[in-house]
Design an enzyme around this catalytic site. Structure first.
Site, PDB file in Angstrom:
ATOM      1  N   CYS A   1       0.883  -1.175   0.000  1.00  0.00           N
ATOM      2  CA  CYS A   1       0.000   0.000   0.000  1.00  0.00           C
ATOM      3  C   CYS A   1       0.913   1.214   0.000  1.00  0.00           C
ATOM      4  O   CYS A   1       1.568   1.507   1.001  1.00  0.00           O
ATOM      5  CB  CYS A   1      -0.921  -0.001   1.211  1.00  0.00           C
ATOM      6  SG  CYS A   1      -1.948   1.493   1.327  1.00  0.00           S
TER       7      CYS A   1
ATOM      8  N   CYS B   1      -4.929   6.048  -4.412  1.00  0.00           N
ATOM      9  CA  CYS B   1      -4.242   4.758  -4.318  1.00  0.00           C
ATOM     10  C   CYS B   1      -2.831   4.956  -4.846  1.00  0.00           C
ATOM     11  O   CYS B   1      -2.639   5.211  -6.043  1.00  0.00           O
ATOM     12  CB  CYS B   1      -4.980   3.689  -5.131  1.00  0.00           C
ATOM     13  SG  CYS B   1      -4.149   2.082  -5.133  1.00  0.00           S
TER      14      CYS B   1
END
Length: 267
Positions: free
Chosen positions: A68, A213
């Site tokens: 992430c 993201c």
């Protein structure tokens, strides 16, 4: 135990420092915490013999994932603040990752190499990853031939003429659960503004549509460059703000952008 509510360009996180105190994680606990504190991912820092901390990630649906990017930036910011230095080293599922403070609330992080073989994504069968022989349709809108990239997690990126009105939630959910992607997939939808600027929305597996993201932005620039449409250094405008991506000649992708500390909570 104390935890921090943070976000990286709108990507919402709950950060727990478990280096000195055990923090048990189960899928049920993650889901309960997500319901209570409304985050995209739970970030947990553990002890590491090779880095400042071991960095682990759980999506809001309770599933643990390997990467992430915006979360790594938030973890890196926290560690640099704790140490009083401008750099931090994270021990991740895809290797050691360096984070660098570039401003009071700005962090750049090395996301590692971009992987583009079909086995690396992974896909269920052999396929050229520059433009997959793959299409989705919802509400009379069809998208096709996405690029596929792994940034420690699987991504596909569709190029679209216009993001406005695109049913990202429907298309993204369809892609996430398609058997072509045995580990699920993050689905990005990219509108190219010019060779150094894109507009991007990403449906994240296990989290849904998020405001930003980081690995998705990195994958979009890699996918666009492989098609000859983008430079290696690009700005990505997302719902939560802007990110800067630098795909370097050593194949490592660096991600830079803002972080925000929203406050502390007691679990």
């Amino acid at each position: 135990m104390r935890a921090l509510k943070m976000n990286g360009t709108g990507n919402a996180f709950l950060l727990v420092d478990a280096r000195k105190q055990t923090f048990a994680v189960t899928p049920e606990r993650v889901c309960d915490l997500a319901e209570a504190y409304d985050f995209d991912q739970l970030l947990v820092l553990e002890t590491s013999t090779d880095a400042d901390a071991r960095y682990r990630i759980w999506n809001r649906d309770g599933g643990e994932v390997g990467a992430c990017g915006n979360g790594a930036r938030c973890a890196g910011w926290y560690l640099t603040r704790q140490s009083g230095t401008d750099t931090a080293l994270l021990d991740t599922a895809y290797g050691l990752t360096q984070a660098r403070r570039t401003g009071d609330f700005r962090i750049s992080v090395d996301l590692g190499p971009a992987l583009t073989k079909w086995q690396d994504i992974p896909l269920a069968r052999v396929m050229e990853t520059i433009a997959l022989d793959y299409a989705l349709e919802s509400g009379g809108i069809r998208v096709s031939q996405p690029g596929a990239v792994s940034m420690g997690n699987p991504h596909i990126v569709f190029g679209v003429a216009e993001l406005s009105g695109l049913p990202v939630e429907m298309l993204g959910s369809m892609a996430e659960h398609d058997p072509l992607f045995p580990e699920g997939v993050n689905a990005g939808f990219m509108q190219i503004l010019n060779r150094t600027h894109i507009r991007l929305r990403v449906w994240e597996r296990g989290a849904g549509l998020t405001k930003a993201c980081g690995t998705g932005a990195a994958a979009a620039i890699v996918a666009g460059h492989r098609k000859g449409l983008l430079d290696r250094q690009c700005h990505a405008a997302m719902d939560g703000g802007d990110l800067f991506i630098d795909w370097r000649e050593d194949n490592h992708v660096w991600l830079e952008g803002p972080v925000e500390l929203e406050g502390g909570i007691t679990l």
